[in-house]
Design a protein around this motif. Structure first.
Motif, PDB file in Angstrom:
ATOM      1  N   GLY A 177     -39.649  10.905  16.841  1.00 19.01           N
ATOM      2  CA  GLY A 177     -40.603  11.928  16.434  1.00 19.01           C
ATOM      3  C   GLY A 177     -40.885  12.943  17.534  1.00 19.01           C
ATOM      4  N   ILE A 178     -41.484  14.049  17.147  1.00 19.89           N
ATOM      5  CA  ILE A 178     -41.773  15.124  18.085  1.00 19.89           C
ATOM      6  C   ILE A 178     -43.033  15.844  17.610  1.00 19.89           C
ATOM      7  CG2 ILE A 178     -40.403  16.864  16.868  1.00 19.89           C
ATOM      8  CD1 ILE A 178     -39.485  17.922  19.583  1.00 19.89           C
ATOM      9  N   THR A 179     -43.796  16.383  18.544  1.00 16.84           N
ATOM     10  CA  THR A 179     -45.000  17.128  18.172  1.00 16.84           C
ATOM     11  C   THR A 179     -44.648  18.591  17.935  1.00 16.84           C
ATOM     12  OG1 THR A 179     -45.545  17.715  20.460  1.00 16.84           O
ATOM     13  CG2 THR A 179     -46.408  15.613  19.609  1.00 16.84           C
ATOM     14  N   ALA A 180     -45.519  19.282  17.224  1.00 14.98           N
ATOM     15  CA  ALA A 180     -45.309  20.704  16.962  1.00 14.98           C
ATOM     16  C   ALA A 180     -45.316  21.491  18.279  1.00 14.98           C
ATOM     17  CB  ALA A 180     -46.395  21.227  16.027  1.00 14.98           C
ATOM     18  N   GLU A 181     -46.155  21.067  19.209  1.00 12.77           N
ATOM     19  CA  GLU A 181     -46.234  21.764  20.494  1.00 12.77           C
ATOM     20  C   GLU A 181     -44.913  21.678  21.260  1.00 12.77           C
ATOM     21  OE1 GLU A 181     -49.035  21.900  24.521  1.00 12.77           O
ATOM     22  OE2 GLU A 181     -49.325  20.335  23.011  1.00 12.77           O
ATOM     23  N   LYS A 182     -44.326  20.487  21.326  1.00  9.06           N
ATOM     24  CA  LYS A 182     -43.061  20.327  22.048  1.00  9.06           C
ATOM     25  C   LYS A 182     -41.935  21.078  21.342  1.00  9.06           C
ATOM     26  CE  LYS A 182     -39.621  17.022  23.694  1.00  9.06           C
ATOM     27  NZ  LYS A 182     -39.262  17.925  24.803  1.00  9.06           N
ATOM     28  N   LEU A 183     -41.891  20.972  20.013  1.00  6.93           N
ATOM     29  CA  LEU A 183     -40.858  21.677  19.266  1.00  6.93           C
ATOM     30  C   LEU A 183     -40.943  23.175  19.510  1.00  6.93           C
ATOM     31  CD1 LEU A 183     -38.609  21.389  17.021  1.00  6.93           C
ATOM     32  CD2 LEU A 183     -40.406  22.041  15.431  1.00  6.93           C
ATOM     33  N   GLY A 184     -42.173  23.693  19.478  1.00 10.17           N
ATOM     34  CA  GLY A 184     -42.365  25.119  19.708  1.00 10.17           C
ATOM     35  C   GLY A 184     -41.873  25.547  21.077  1.00 10.17           C
ATOM     36  N   LYS A 185     -42.199  24.778  22.111  1.00 10.83           N
ATOM     37  CA  LYS A 185     -41.760  25.107  23.476  1.00 10.83           C
ATOM     38  C   LYS A 185     -40.245  25.065  23.588  1.00 10.83           C
ATOM     39  CE  LYS A 185     -45.891  23.598  26.012  1.00 10.83           C
ATOM     40  NZ  LYS A 185     -46.444  22.620  26.992  1.00 10.83           N
ATOM     41  N   ASP A 186     -39.629  24.041  23.000  1.00 11.99           N
ATOM     42  CA  ASP A 186     -38.185  23.864  23.118  1.00 11.99           C
ATOM     43  C   ASP A 186     -37.403  24.943  22.374  1.00 11.99           C
ATOM     44  OD1 ASP A 186     -38.756  21.660  24.600  1.00 11.99           O
ATOM     45  OD2 ASP A 186     -38.160  20.191  23.082  1.00 11.99           O
ATOM     46  N   LEU A 187     -37.939  25.419  21.236  1.00 16.81           N
ATOM     47  CA  LEU A 187     -37.216  26.394  20.421  1.00 16.81           C
ATOM     48  C   LEU A 187     -37.745  27.817  20.565  1.00 16.81           C
ATOM     49  CD1 LEU A 187     -36.608  24.457  17.063  1.00 16.81           C
ATOM     50  CD2 LEU A 187     -35.123  24.660  19.059  1.00 16.81           C
ATOM     51  N   GLY A 188     -38.742  27.990  21.420  1.00 23.06           N
ATOM     52  CA  GLY A 188     -39.274  29.330  21.637  1.00 23.06           C
ATOM     53  C   GLY A 188     -40.143  29.823  20.482  1.00 23.06           C
ATOM     54  N   LEU A 189     -40.826  28.895  19.815  1.00 29.62           N
ATOM     55  CA  LEU A 189     -41.716  29.248  18.717  1.00 29.62           C
ATOM     56  C   LEU A 189     -43.162  28.993  19.120  1.00 29.62           C
ATOM     57  CD1 LEU A 189     -39.798  27.383  15.848  1.00 29.62           C
ATOM     58  CD2 LEU A 189     -39.613  29.809  16.423  1.00 29.62           C
ATOM     59  N   SER A 190     -44.078  29.704  18.484  1.00 30.14           N
ATOM     60  CA  SER A 190     -45.482  29.391  18.714  1.00 30.14           C
ATOM     61  C   SER A 190     -45.787  28.044  18.087  1.00 30.14           C
ATOM     62  CB  SER A 190     -46.382  30.466  18.095  1.00 30.14           C
ATOM     63  OG  SER A 190     -46.308  30.412  16.682  1.00 30.14           O
ATOM     64  N   ARG A 191     -46.872  27.438  18.551  1.00 35.41           N
ATOM     65  CA  ARG A 191     -47.236  26.124  18.017  1.00 35.41           C
ATOM     66  C   ARG A 191     -47.510  26.195  16.515  1.00 35.41           C
ATOM     67  NH1 ARG A 191     -51.913  22.064  20.417  1.00 35.41           N
ATOM     68  NH2 ARG A 191     -51.660  20.403  18.861  1.00 35.41           N
ATOM     69  N   SER A 192     -48.187  27.266  16.083  1.00 35.58           N
ATOM     70  CA  SER A 192     -48.510  27.396  14.655  1.00 35.58           C
ATOM     71  C   SER A 192     -47.252  27.600  13.818  1.00 35.58           C
ATOM     72  CB  SER A 192     -49.480  28.567  14.444  1.00 35.58           C
ATOM     73  OG  SER A 192     -48.900  29.790  14.879  1.00 35.58           O
ATOM     74  N   THR A 193     -46.283  28.353  14.352  1.00 34.65           N
ATOM     75  CA  THR A 193     -45.030  28.561  13.622  1.00 34.65           C
ATOM     76  C   THR A 193     -44.248  27.261  13.525  1.00 34.65           C
ATOM     77  OG1 THR A 193     -44.880  30.873  14.319  1.00 34.65           O
ATOM     78  CG2 THR A 193     -42.834  29.815  13.607  1.00 34.65           C
ATOM     79  N   ALA A 194     -44.177  26.540  14.647  1.00 34.57           N
ATOM     80  CA  ALA A 194     -43.479  25.255  14.646  1.00 34.57           C
ATOM     81  C   ALA A 194     -44.118  24.304  13.636  1.00 34.57           C
ATOM     82  CB  ALA A 194     -43.510  24.640  16.042  1.00 34.57           C
ATOM     83  N   ARG A 195     -45.438  24.265  13.618  1.00 31.66           N
ATOM     84  CA  ARG A 195     -46.135  23.379  12.681  1.00 31.66           C
ATOM     85  C   ARG A 195     -45.856  23.798  11.236  1.00 31.66           C
ATOM     86  NH1 ARG A 195     -50.200  19.837  13.143  1.00 31.66           N
ATOM     87  NH2 ARG A 195     -50.630  20.465  15.289  1.00 31.66           N
ATOM     88  N   ARG A 196     -45.791  25.103  10.982  1.00 28.21           N
ATOM     89  CA  ARG A 196     -45.522  25.576   9.618  1.00 28.21           C
ATOM     90  C   ARG A 196     -44.169  25.080   9.113  1.00 28.21           C
ATOM     91  NH1 ARG A 196     -46.277  30.594  10.398  1.00 28.21           N
ATOM     92  NH2 ARG A 196     -44.165  31.421  10.490  1.00 28.21           N
ATOM     93  N   TYR A 197     -43.148  25.168   9.968  1.00 25.00           N
ATOM     94  CA  TYR A 197     -41.819  24.705   9.572  1.00 25.00           C
ATOM     95  C   TYR A 197     -41.787  23.177   9.418  1.00 25.00           C
ATOM     96  CZ  TYR A 197     -39.590  29.245   9.953  1.00 25.00           C
ATOM     97  OH  TYR A 197     -39.210  30.551   9.739  1.00 25.00           O
ATOM     98  N   LEU A 198     -42.460  22.489  10.297  1.00 22.20           N
ATOM     99  CA  LEU A 198     -42.493  21.026  10.210  1.00 22.20           C
ATOM    100  C   LEU A 198     -43.205  20.563   8.943  1.00 22.20           C
ATOM    101  CD1 LEU A 198     -43.246  20.244  13.959  1.00 22.20           C
ATOM    102  CD2 LEU A 198     -41.158  19.612  12.717  1.00 22.20           C
ATOM    103  N   GLU A 199     -44.301  21.221   8.608  1.00 22.40           N
ATOM    104  CA  GLU A 199     -45.033  20.847   7.397  1.00 22.40           C
ATOM    105  C   GLU A 199     -44.212  21.168   6.147  1.00 22.40           C
ATOM    106  OE1 GLU A 199     -47.654  19.133   7.024  1.00 22.40           O
ATOM    107  OE2 GLU A 199     -48.348  19.022   9.101  1.00 22.40           O
ATOM    108  N   TYR A 200     -43.418  22.234   6.216  1.00 20.46           N
ATOM    109  CA  TYR A 200     -42.540  22.536   5.081  1.00 20.46           C
ATOM    110  C   TYR A 200     -41.504  21.426   4.902  1.00 20.46           C
ATOM    111  CZ  TYR A 200     -38.828  24.588   2.295  1.00 20.46           C
ATOM    112  OH  TYR A 200     -37.866  24.803   1.341  1.00 20.46           O
ATOM    113  N   LEU A 201     -40.940  20.945   6.005  1.00 20.45           N
ATOM    114  CA  LEU A 201     -39.979  19.849   5.923  1.00 20.45           C
ATOM    115  C   LEU A 201     -40.627  18.580   5.393  1.00 20.45           C
ATOM    116  CD1 LEU A 201     -37.996  20.448   9.245  1.00 20.45           C
ATOM    117  CD2 LEU A 201     -37.119  20.722   6.914  1.00 20.45           C
ATOM    118  N   VAL A 202     -41.904  18.376   5.725  1.00 26.65           N
ATOM    119  CA  VAL A 202     -42.640  17.234   5.171  1.00 26.65           C
ATOM    120  C   VAL A 202     -42.752  17.379   3.654  1.00 26.65           C
ATOM    121  CG1 VAL A 202     -44.886  16.093   5.057  1.00 26.65           C
ATOM    122  CG2 VAL A 202     -43.942  16.761   7.272  1.00 26.65           C
TER     123      VAL A 202
END
Length: 230
Positions: A177-202
């Motif tokens: 697993g991974i947090t939205a914050e880490k995903l955002g940092k790794d892919l160059g996305l804001s935390r809110s954007t990363a969370r939006r994509y992750l929640e869509y995948l959920v």
């Protein structure tokens, strides 16, 4: 007619290549004869073994998959091609259609989509190999047996298909697993954007969530790739 359809996987992400190789091993009538992770390796495999089918990505460090497509059409005319990629640009799609690509799967690919594609391809291949001439209904089957090319994936506003594929591919590197914050940092996305994509995948049942409790502070919401997909 050959007992097995010989397949070459051309994919630069080794994890994804392994997933597709495992998918293929579950489907009767197919044999993976090699995996290439860049254009140079792909050319060598194609020249040496001339596979029946190539599962081809588009983006590689040294070239585009469309260049591999051109090479196949010149050097291995009996080889068929299925694109498995996150690319949805119109110029890539035009090249695929005009180059005779038999199917186009948009990442991320579940086993169900993968299996359907392979079964469709096999039925078409058997139809062509079995008969010297075809009836009208059989000719129609060659073009109508599968679903339309999967390039019009419907996603909500704010969800880009290509970015969604990249997020999902990256997430699968972290089975814990991974947090939205880490995903955002790794892919160059804001935390809110990363969370939006992750929640869509959920919402698509491709990812599930869990709360990880640390020694201090609030629990972390972690996004974990669905085990059935891995």
């Amino acid at each position: 007619m050959k007992d097995k359809i010989e397949v070459l996987i051309v994919e630069d992400d080794k994890r994804i290549a392994t997933i597709h190789q495992k998918f293929l091993s579950k489907i009767e009538g197919y044999e993976c004869i090699g995996v290439a992770h860049n254009g140079e390796e792909a050319f060598e495999w194609i020249e040496t073994v001339k596979p029946d089918l190539v599962l081809l990505d588009v983006y590689f460090p040294d070239l585009l998959g469309t260049e591999v497509l051109d090479y196949i059409k010149v050097n291995s005319r009996e080889t068929d091609i299925i694109f498995i990629t996150a690319a949805s640009e119109s110029d890539i799609l035009k090249k695929a259609l005009r180059g005779g690509v038999v199917d186009y799967l948009l990442k991320p690919v579940t086993f169900e989509k993968f299996e359907e594609c392979m079964e469709t391809y096999r039925s078409k291949r058997r139809l062509l190999e079995k008969n010297s001439s075809l009836e009208e209904n059989e000719i129609k089957e060659l073009w109508n047996v599968s679903k339309p090319i999967q390039i019009n994936e419907i996603t909500p506003k704010g969800i880009d298909v290509i970015t969604n594929g990249k997020v999902f591919d990256y997430l699968r590197r972290y089975p814990e697993g991974i947090t939205a914050e880490k995903l955002g940092k790794d892919l160059g996305l804001s935390r809110s954007t990363a969370r939006r994509y992750l929640e869509y995948l959920v919402s698509e049942s491709k990812v599930y969530t869990d709360l990880i409790y640390g020694t201090v502070g609030r629990p972390e919401r972690r996004y974990i790739p669905e085990k059935a997909i891995l």
